[in-house]
Design a protein around this motif. Structure first.
Motif, short mmCIF file in Angstrom:
data_model
loop_
_atom_site.label_atom_id
_atom_site.label_comp_id
_atom_site.label_asym_id
_atom_site.label_seq_id
_atom_site.Cartn_x
_atom_site.Cartn_y
_atom_site.Cartn_z
N PHE A 5 0.66 -1.37 -0.03
CA PHE A 5 0.10 0.17 0.08
C PHE A 5 0.94 1.29 -0.15
CE2 PHE A 5 -2.06 3.45 2.02
CZ PHE A 5 -3.55 3.23 1.35
N LEU A 6 1.77 1.27 0.71
CA LEU A 6 2.84 2.62 1.07
C LEU A 6 3.60 2.62 -0.18
CD1 LEU A 6 3.93 2.21 4.55
CD2 LEU A 6 2.14 3.94 3.78
N LEU A 7 4.05 1.81 -0.88
CA LEU A 7 4.91 1.64 -2.24
C LEU A 7 3.87 2.56 -3.18
CD1 LEU A 7 6.86 -1.53 -1.92
CD2 LEU A 7 7.69 0.75 -1.80
N ILE A 63 11.89 1.28 7.55
CA ILE A 63 12.82 2.33 6.43
C ILE A 63 11.80 2.74 5.41
CG2 ILE A 63 13.94 1.60 4.35
CD1 ILE A 63 15.77 1.40 6.71
N LEU A 64 10.88 2.38 4.99
CA LEU A 64 9.75 3.06 4.13
C LEU A 64 9.42 4.27 4.90
CD1 LEU A 64 8.60 2.48 1.35
CD2 LEU A 64 6.91 1.01 2.55
N LEU A 65 9.00 4.35 6.12
CA LEU A 65 8.56 5.38 6.78
C LEU A 65 9.80 6.38 6.81
CD1 LEU A 65 6.41 4.40 9.93
CD2 LEU A 65 5.66 5.67 7.88
N GLY A 78 14.36 -0.90 -5.51
CA GLY A 78 14.66 -0.90 -4.13
C GLY A 78 15.70 -0.11 -3.56
N ARG A 79 16.85 -0.13 -4.62
CA ARG A 79 17.78 0.81 -4.30
C ARG A 79 17.59 2.34 -4.18
NH1 ARG A 79 23.18 0.00 -7.98
NH2 ARG A 79 23.35 -1.89 -6.56
N GLU A 80 16.70 2.88 -4.96
CA GLU A 80 16.21 4.20 -4.74
C GLU A 80 15.81 4.37 -3.38
OE1 GLU A 80 13.16 7.36 -6.74
OE2 GLU A 80 13.46 5.19 -7.72
N PHE A 83 17.34 -4.99 2.50
CA PHE A 83 16.10 -4.48 2.38
C PHE A 83 16.10 -4.04 0.80
CE2 PHE A 83 17.26 -2.61 6.83
CZ PHE A 83 16.70 -3.59 7.39
N GLU A 84 16.96 -3.53 0.19
CA GLU A 84 16.91 -3.29 -1.27
C GLU A 84 16.35 -4.41 -2.06
OE1 GLU A 84 19.98 -2.93 -4.87
OE2 GLU A 84 20.44 -2.21 -2.93
N HIS A 85 16.90 -5.61 -1.87
CA HIS A 85 16.30 -7.11 -2.43
C HIS A 85 14.70 -6.94 -2.27
CE1 HIS A 85 15.78 -11.18 -3.85
NE2 HIS A 85 15.41 -11.42 -2.70
#
Length: 238
Positions: A139-141, A211-213, A154-156, A183-185
């Motif tokens: 949802f957040l992505l 991380i996403l927050l 994911g690297r971004e 996390f990137e993976h």
């Protein structure tokens, strides 16, 4: 002037003895605040429940040519959730996501694509009975895309968070390089292979949410700390 519109409740504040000021994301006018009279009275019971975060409503609302605070003429539940109120995990996820949306979505103008995304995501989540543990991350992505900072990889995400120095971060230690690579993976999987993620457990899922927050904090001015994250972390603990 009156308008009919669908709405998604974001939050509310108590107002006087029996009323509230509800903040609602409407299909026709974006984020609006309305005075709703009498919903905190003991009778008729249950009407305040219609203004819990992310409740889907059908509204008849007053519109002022000067803008600002107006009132609701009529309101009713557009879709009673069938699973979310009875599943502590689902209800905690929605409490968390509603706080993020409330702080991130502020435009007082229509955005049909964003409204459809929010509305349809809630219906989908309510209908899911299994394999919905990554819903908050997905949802957040997707929401980030509608807000104008959707990542392509994911690297971004991990690079921006790793090199950020101006974000109010938690007191926990910064993840190591190897952890950021992990996390990137996982973010890459969620972005490009959402049906086949390999996130191993709830602990990693909570770290990804953190991380996403932080990524959101870089792009949404004044986002601040999301208080309901602690509640969600407890519910999703192993």
């Amino acid at each position: 002037m009156l308008i009919k519109t669908r709405g998604i409740v974001l939050n509310y504040l108590k107002y006087r003895e029996t009323s509230i000021i509800a903040r609602i994301y409407t299909e026709q006018r974006g984020v609006q605040s309305y005075i709703v009279n009498g919903v905190r009275r003991a009778k008729p019971p249950g009407r305040i429940a219609l203004f819990q975060p992310f409740t889907l409503l059908d509204l008849v609302a007053y519109v002022s040519p000067r803008g600002g605070l107006t009132r609701l003429s009529e309101f009713r539940c557009a879709y009673p959730f069938r699973t979310i109120p009875y599943d502590i995990r689902k209800s905690s996820v929605l409490l968390f996501l509603s706080e993020v949306v409330s702080r991130s979505v502020r435009e007082e103008e229509p955005n049909p694509e964003l409204f459809a995304f929010l509305h349809d995501s809630l219906l989908t989540y309510d209908a899911q009975t299994e394999q919905h543990e990554n819903f908050a991350l997905l949802f957040l992505l997707h929401l980030a895309g509608y807000l104008g900072f959707g990542p392509e990889s994911g690297r971004e995400i991990t690079e921006q968070v790793a090199f950020a120095t101006d974000v109010n971060q938690a007191s926990t230690a910064r993840p190591t390089v190897l952890r950021f690579q992990e996390f990137e993976h996982h973010f890459g999987e969620l972005l490009h292979q959402p049906a086949q993620p390999t996130i191993p457990n709830g602990r990693v899922r909570r770290e990804l949410l953190g991380i996403l927050l932080r990524y959101y904090q870089l792009h949404v001015e004044g986002l601040g700390d999301i208080r309901s994250l602690d509640v969600l972390s407890e519910v999703l603990s192993e």
